[in-house]
Design a protein around this motif. Structure first.
Motif, PDB file in Angstrom:
ATOM      1  N   TYR A 245       2.089 -45.560 -40.794  1.00 22.69           N
ATOM      2  CA  TYR A 245       1.448 -46.832 -40.498  1.00 22.69           C
ATOM      3  C   TYR A 245       1.317 -47.723 -41.717  1.00 22.69           C
ATOM      4  CZ  TYR A 245       0.270 -44.191 -36.337  1.00 22.69           C
ATOM      5  OH  TYR A 245       0.349 -43.437 -35.204  1.00 22.69           O
ATOM      6  N   GLU A 246       1.488 -47.190 -42.910  1.00 22.59           N
ATOM      7  CA  GLU A 246       1.342 -48.004 -44.111  1.00 22.59           C
ATOM      8  C   GLU A 246       2.587 -48.853 -44.307  1.00 22.59           C
ATOM      9  OE1 GLU A 246      -0.781 -44.413 -46.515  1.00 22.59           O
ATOM     10  OE2 GLU A 246       0.265 -45.921 -47.690  1.00 22.59           O
ATOM     11  N   GLN A 247       2.391 -50.135 -44.495  1.00 22.76           N
ATOM     12  CA  GLN A 247       3.492 -51.026 -44.800  1.00 22.76           C
ATOM     13  C   GLN A 247       3.457 -51.346 -46.286  1.00 22.76           C
ATOM     14  OE1 GLN A 247       3.741 -54.418 -42.138  1.00 22.76           O
ATOM     15  NE2 GLN A 247       3.248 -53.165 -40.352  1.00 22.76           N
ATOM     16  N   TYR A 248       4.612 -51.222 -46.926  1.00 26.62           N
ATOM     17  CA  TYR A 248       4.742 -51.496 -48.350  1.00 26.62           C
ATOM     18  C   TYR A 248       5.500 -52.809 -48.506  1.00 26.62           C
ATOM     19  CZ  TYR A 248       3.216 -46.696 -48.868  1.00 26.62           C
ATOM     20  OH  TYR A 248       2.488 -45.537 -48.806  1.00 26.62           O
TER      21      TYR A 248
ATOM     22  N   TYR B 226      -5.409 -54.835 -48.212  1.00 28.80           N
ATOM     23  CA  TYR B 226      -4.380 -55.079 -49.213  1.00 28.80           C
ATOM     24  C   TYR B 226      -4.953 -56.009 -50.280  1.00 28.80           C
ATOM     25  CZ  TYR B 226      -0.682 -53.168 -46.213  1.00 28.80           C
ATOM     26  OH  TYR B 226       0.123 -52.338 -45.457  1.00 28.80           O
TER      27      TYR B 226
ATOM     28  N   PHE C 184      -6.555 -51.950 -42.301  1.00 32.14           N
ATOM     29  CA  PHE C 184      -5.974 -51.870 -43.635  1.00 32.14           C
ATOM     30  C   PHE C 184      -6.608 -52.914 -44.544  1.00 32.14           C
ATOM     31  CE2 PHE C 184      -2.354 -49.312 -42.233  1.00 32.14           C
ATOM     32  CZ  PHE C 184      -2.295 -49.631 -40.884  1.00 32.14           C
TER      33      PHE C 184
ATOM     34  N   ALA D 210       8.249 -45.544 -36.572  1.00 34.99           N
ATOM     35  CA  ALA D 210       7.703 -44.882 -35.392  1.00 34.99           C
ATOM     36  C   ALA D 210       8.185 -43.458 -35.240  1.00 34.99           C
ATOM     37  CB  ALA D 210       8.062 -45.680 -34.149  1.00 34.99           C
TER      38      ALA D 210
ATOM     39  N   LEU E 230       0.684 -39.773 -40.259  1.00 36.93           N
ATOM     40  CA  LEU E 230      -0.226 -40.891 -40.441  1.00 36.93           C
ATOM     41  C   LEU E 230       0.359 -41.916 -41.404  1.00 36.93           C
ATOM     42  CD1 LEU E 230      -3.715 -39.155 -40.601  1.00 36.93           C
ATOM     43  CD2 LEU E 230      -2.639 -40.316 -38.688  1.00 36.93           C
ATOM     44  N   ASP E 231       1.112 -41.474 -42.404  1.00 36.71           N
ATOM     45  CA  ASP E 231       1.651 -42.417 -43.373  1.00 36.71           C
ATOM     46  C   ASP E 231       2.635 -43.389 -42.763  1.00 36.71           C
ATOM     47  OD1 ASP E 231       1.674 -40.301 -46.340  1.00 36.71           O
ATOM     48  OD2 ASP E 231       0.131 -41.508 -45.387  1.00 36.71           O
TER      49      ASP E 231
ATOM     50  N   LYS F  21      -6.671 -47.438 -45.794  1.00 39.42           N
ATOM     51  CA  LYS F  21      -6.485 -47.622 -44.358  1.00 39.42           C
ATOM     52  C   LYS F  21      -7.479 -46.750 -43.602  1.00 39.42           C
ATOM     53  CE  LYS F  21      -3.178 -43.872 -44.009  1.00 39.42           C
ATOM     54  NZ  LYS F  21      -1.757 -43.490 -44.153  1.00 39.42           N
TER      55      LYS F  21
ATOM     56  N   ARG G 199      -3.926 -53.447 -36.823  1.00 43.80           N
ATOM     57  CA  ARG G 199      -2.807 -53.187 -35.934  1.00 43.80           C
ATOM     58  C   ARG G 199      -3.360 -52.460 -34.732  1.00 43.80           C
ATOM     59  NH1 ARG G 199       1.875 -48.889 -36.684  1.00 43.80           N
ATOM     60  NH2 ARG G 199       1.272 -48.422 -34.553  1.00 43.80           N
TER      61      ARG G 199
END
Lengths: 119, 114
Positions: free
Chosen positions: A106-109, B36, B34, A98, A103-104, B49, B94
């Protein structure tokens, strides 16, 4: 660079035993997430960390499940008194979090997961 | 609470043909969406995304998806499927209220037939 790593990759345990699952997030990622993937339930959210705090732990299925994160990095998911219904693949993910603002964030790896089998 | 529906269990497509994997969502406020992909015995790999801006977003490996607010959909597309695209595909959403969790669909198995 290195991605999210998880250990062990596989864990077989007897019903009633405690297990610890470990997650090493991507360096610099402040947000860390635990999910569970099982055949009957799909992908379920368990808990979210921002830094060392867990503002959302509402997905933990029972008080046998707990998680902590130290130093804003490694996280451990602990399952006490394991039951057969705990058998699943436990996935960890990290993101910039947060505070990044971009914008990046928000990406979950995702890591490769830990396959837990309770016999 | 946010949720995602992926109505098909399996999508079969011939190699070289267009591939579409459907996704509809439900969320309070504006969605972050998103896709995946998961290969056997592997973790989830980010494809693309939608956060804001153009409704058509392009991602990895030639995949794209179109955000349609009126239909609450975010279908994944690829103009020409490859055998190596055979995998499990997950759509996720989300919300923008500060809840950072992803809600996933049940996943679609894509089988590309040589």
């Amino acid at each position: 660079g290195a991605g999210v790593s998880q250990s062990p990759s596989n864990k077989v345990t007897e019903k009633g035993k405690d297990v610890e699952l470990r997650c090493d997030p991507i360096s610099g990622h402040t947000a860390l997430y635990w999910y569970r993937q099982s055949l009957g339930q799909g992908l379920e959210f368990l808990i979210y960390f921002q830094g060392n705090s867990a503002p959302d732990k509402s997905g933990l299925p029972s008080d046998r499940f707990s998680a902590e994160r130290t130093g804003g990095s490694v996280s451990t998911l602990t399952i006490q008194r394991t039951q057969q219904e705990d058998s699943a693949v436990y996935l960890c993910a990290s993101s910039l979090g947060a505070t990044s603002g971009g914008l990046d964030s928000y990406e979950q790896y995702f890591g490769p997961g830990t396959r837990l089998t309770v016999t | 609470a946010q949720s995602v529906a992926q109505p098909e269990d399996q999508v079969n497509v011939a190699e070289g043909n267009p591939l579409t994997v459907k996704c509809t969502y439900s969320v309070s406020g504006n969605p972050y969406l998103f896709w995946y992909v998961q290969y056997p015995n592997r973790g989830l790999q980010f494809l693309l995304k939608y956060i804001t801006g153009d409704n058509l977003v392009k991602g990895s490996y030639g995949f794209e998806a179109e955000f349609n607010k009126s239909q609450t959909s975010f279908h994944l597309k690829k103009p020409s499927a490859l055998v190596s695209d055979s995998a499990l595909y997950f759509c996720a959403v989300r919300d923008t209220t500060g809840n950072n969790r992803l809600a996933f669909g049940k996943g679609n198995q894509v089988v590309v037939i040589p």
